[in-house]
Scaffold this motif. Sequence first.
Motif, PDB file in Angstrom:
ATOM      1  N   SER A  69       5.663 -27.607   3.287  1.00  0.00           N
ATOM      2  CA  SER A  69       4.296 -27.133   3.450  1.00  0.00           C
ATOM      3  C   SER A  69       4.153 -26.106   4.575  1.00  0.00           C
ATOM      4  O   SER A  69       3.119 -25.467   4.718  1.00  0.00           O
ATOM      5  CB  SER A  69       3.360 -28.315   3.728  1.00  0.00           C
ATOM      6  OG  SER A  69       3.770 -29.020   4.895  1.00  0.00           O
ATOM      7  N   ASP A  70       5.200 -25.937   5.391  1.00  0.00           N
ATOM      8  CA  ASP A  70       5.135 -25.001   6.515  1.00  0.00           C
ATOM      9  C   ASP A  70       5.163 -23.552   6.037  1.00  0.00           C
ATOM     10  O   ASP A  70       5.641 -23.248   4.947  1.00  0.00           O
ATOM     11  CB  ASP A  70       6.318 -25.217   7.464  1.00  0.00           C
ATOM     12  CG  ASP A  70       6.217 -26.517   8.224  1.00  0.00           C
ATOM     13  OD1 ASP A  70       5.112 -27.096   8.243  1.00  0.00           O
ATOM     14  OD2 ASP A  70       7.237 -26.949   8.784  1.00  0.00           O
ATOM     15  N   ASP A  71       4.662 -22.659   6.884  1.00  0.00           N
ATOM     16  CA  ASP A  71       4.838 -21.227   6.660  1.00  0.00           C
ATOM     17  C   ASP A  71       6.193 -20.864   7.263  1.00  0.00           C
ATOM     18  O   ASP A  71       6.288 -20.488   8.437  1.00  0.00           O
ATOM     19  CB  ASP A  71       3.710 -20.441   7.319  1.00  0.00           C
ATOM     20  CG  ASP A  71       3.765 -18.951   6.979  1.00  0.00           C
ATOM     21  OD1 ASP A  71       4.848 -18.486   6.554  1.00  0.00           O
ATOM     22  OD2 ASP A  71       2.752 -18.259   7.147  1.00  0.00           O
ATOM     23  N   THR A  72       7.244 -21.004   6.455  1.00  0.00           N
ATOM     24  CA  THR A  72       8.606 -20.828   6.962  1.00  0.00           C
ATOM     25  C   THR A  72       8.843 -19.425   7.480  1.00  0.00           C
ATOM     26  O   THR A  72       9.525 -19.227   8.497  1.00  0.00           O
ATOM     27  CB  THR A  72       9.622 -21.155   5.849  1.00  0.00           C
ATOM     28  OG1 THR A  72       9.378 -22.477   5.370  1.00  0.00           O
ATOM     29  CG2 THR A  72      11.049 -21.074   6.368  1.00  0.00           C
ATOM     30  N   LEU A  73       8.302 -18.437   6.805  1.00  0.00           N
ATOM     31  CA  LEU A  73       8.517 -17.057   7.231  1.00  0.00           C
ATOM     32  C   LEU A  73       7.929 -16.821   8.620  1.00  0.00           C
ATOM     33  O   LEU A  73       8.574 -16.222   9.492  1.00  0.00           O
ATOM     34  CB  LEU A  73       7.911 -16.090   6.217  1.00  0.00           C
ATOM     35  CG  LEU A  73       8.198 -14.611   6.451  1.00  0.00           C
ATOM     36  CD1 LEU A  73       9.697 -14.333   6.455  1.00  0.00           C
ATOM     37  CD2 LEU A  73       7.516 -13.753   5.390  1.00  0.00           C
ATOM     38  N   LYS A  74       6.718 -17.298   8.845  1.00  0.00           N
ATOM     39  CA  LYS A  74       6.087 -17.137  10.168  1.00  0.00           C
ATOM     40  C   LYS A  74       6.891 -17.874  11.236  1.00  0.00           C
ATOM     41  O   LYS A  74       7.091 -17.359  12.343  1.00  0.00           O
ATOM     42  CB  LYS A  74       4.652 -17.660  10.137  1.00  0.00           C
ATOM     43  CG  LYS A  74       3.926 -17.520  11.479  1.00  0.00           C
ATOM     44  CD  LYS A  74       2.520 -18.050  11.406  1.00  0.00           C
ATOM     45  CE  LYS A  74       1.777 -17.833  12.725  1.00  0.00           C
ATOM     46  NZ  LYS A  74       2.481 -18.425  13.883  1.00  0.00           N
ATOM     47  N   LYS A  75       7.349 -19.072  10.899  1.00  0.00           N
ATOM     48  CA  LYS A  75       8.132 -19.861  11.855  1.00  0.00           C
ATOM     49  C   LYS A  75       9.419 -19.137  12.222  1.00  0.00           C
ATOM     50  O   LYS A  75       9.836 -19.119  13.388  1.00  0.00           O
ATOM     51  CB  LYS A  75       8.432 -21.225  11.246  1.00  0.00           C
ATOM     52  CG  LYS A  75       9.072 -22.218  12.198  1.00  0.00           C
ATOM     53  CD  LYS A  75       9.178 -23.591  11.543  1.00  0.00           C
ATOM     54  CE  LYS A  75       9.761 -24.609  12.524  1.00  0.00           C
ATOM     55  NZ  LYS A  75       9.831 -25.967  11.906  1.00  0.00           N
ATOM     56  N   LYS A 101      10.264 -13.931   0.554  1.00  0.00           N
ATOM     57  CA  LYS A 101       9.710 -15.288   0.474  1.00  0.00           C
ATOM     58  C   LYS A 101       9.896 -15.802  -0.937  1.00  0.00           C
ATOM     59  O   LYS A 101       9.380 -15.219  -1.895  1.00  0.00           O
ATOM     60  CB  LYS A 101       8.229 -15.279   0.851  1.00  0.00           C
ATOM     61  CG  LYS A 101       7.604 -16.661   0.995  1.00  0.00           C
ATOM     62  CD  LYS A 101       6.192 -16.558   1.534  1.00  0.00           C
ATOM     63  CE  LYS A 101       5.589 -17.943   1.762  1.00  0.00           C
ATOM     64  NZ  LYS A 101       4.211 -17.855   2.337  1.00  0.00           N
ATOM     65  N   GLU A 102      10.704 -16.849  -1.048  1.00  0.00           N
ATOM     66  CA  GLU A 102      10.987 -17.460  -2.355  1.00  0.00           C
ATOM     67  C   GLU A 102      11.478 -16.406  -3.343  1.00  0.00           C
ATOM     68  O   GLU A 102      11.009 -16.297  -4.474  1.00  0.00           O
ATOM     69  CB  GLU A 102       9.754 -18.198  -2.889  1.00  0.00           C
ATOM     70  CG  GLU A 102       9.305 -19.334  -1.983  1.00  0.00           C
ATOM     71  CD  GLU A 102       8.065 -20.053  -2.475  1.00  0.00           C
ATOM     72  OE1 GLU A 102       7.788 -19.979  -3.692  1.00  0.00           O
ATOM     73  OE2 GLU A 102       7.384 -20.683  -1.647  1.00  0.00           O
ATOM     74  N   VAL A 108       4.590  -7.903   5.989  1.00  0.00           N
ATOM     75  CA  VAL A 108       3.975  -8.590   7.115  1.00  0.00           C
ATOM     76  C   VAL A 108       3.007  -7.619   7.785  1.00  0.00           C
ATOM     77  O   VAL A 108       2.974  -6.427   7.461  1.00  0.00           O
ATOM     78  CB  VAL A 108       5.032  -9.074   8.131  1.00  0.00           C
ATOM     79  CG1 VAL A 108       5.953 -10.089   7.491  1.00  0.00           C
ATOM     80  CG2 VAL A 108       5.835  -7.899   8.689  1.00  0.00           C
ATOM     81  N   ALA A 140      12.821 -16.562   3.575  1.00  0.00           N
ATOM     82  CA  ALA A 140      12.166 -17.871   3.604  1.00  0.00           C
ATOM     83  C   ALA A 140      12.282 -18.522   2.231  1.00  0.00           C
ATOM     84  O   ALA A 140      11.927 -17.910   1.219  1.00  0.00           O
ATOM     85  CB  ALA A 140      10.700 -17.726   3.999  1.00  0.00           C
ATOM     86  N   SER A 142      11.710 -21.883  -0.553  1.00  0.00           N
ATOM     87  CA  SER A 142      10.656 -22.834  -0.904  1.00  0.00           C
ATOM     88  C   SER A 142      10.922 -24.227  -0.361  1.00  0.00           C
ATOM     89  O   SER A 142      10.006 -25.048  -0.273  1.00  0.00           O
ATOM     90  CB  SER A 142      10.500 -22.898  -2.431  1.00  0.00           C
ATOM     91  OG  SER A 142      11.714 -23.316  -3.042  1.00  0.00           O
TER      92      SER A 142
END
Length: 271
Positions: A69-75, A101-102, A108, A140, A142
């Motif tokens: 559920s996290d925003d992996t790209l932002k992290k 992403k996926e 960005v 990032a 999924s």
Amino acid sequence: MFTYFSTFITGLNEVVSDALKKSVSSVRIEQILDGLIVYKTNVNPRQIRELRFFNNSFVLLETVRGNVSDDTLKKLVDKVTGVKIQIPVEKRTSFRIMFSKENQPVSVEPKILQSLEKKFASKDLSVNRTSSGVELLFLARSDGYGFFGLRLTRHGDYKKTLHPGELRPELANLLCCLSDPTQDDVFLDPFAGYGAIPIERAVSFPYKRIYAGDIVPNLVSELKQKASKLGKRFIIGQLDATKLNTFSDSSISKIVTDPPWGIYSSGKNFD
């Protein structure tokens, strides 16, 4: 010792792991996910580029793991922004930064991109967003994993370079790997089609002799032309895979092939 990550055709984790261990000396697999493997080795990047069973390969620079559920790209971007990272380039060049992403390219905010470009720009690395010498990728997934790396390889657009139904080179390579190739092999592909499998066997593996055939004359002619351009010599001819009596018993040691499953599933009857 470098840490790399490479992407591959999903569902082939065990096959890829075995192929990597056979191809790269002193490799240590750190992590394997569906379609992605992380590994360490003393082998230099030039040799990693030559591994034909991977889709794409990268020098791993940073990684994160979050929840689905996290925003992996932002992290991942936040982590990279906050740590010192040395980009391993051999000579002065330009770079660009890409985001995925996926498995889909994404953009960005301009200020984030500009901040990252400023972070990595140096006397040896200048920004060039259109025709850069190297690419830095934020990837990032999924499943919550994120990877930041220096791209080593990029395969072409297969929609433009391959015929409909033609095997991707990476898959053809892995199929050949599964046959445990040796220099004494007498190899046969009786459904050669456009030649992905016999060509990959000839290019990447040892063999004594290769036979390749197809029932369609045009495909046979095209395969002969491909083999000639590659400078690879193997025996190519029109062949009915249901009638292999032209080969004596025990004369073939390995058969690797990709039957025309689409034809079989269309409801046609074959005796």
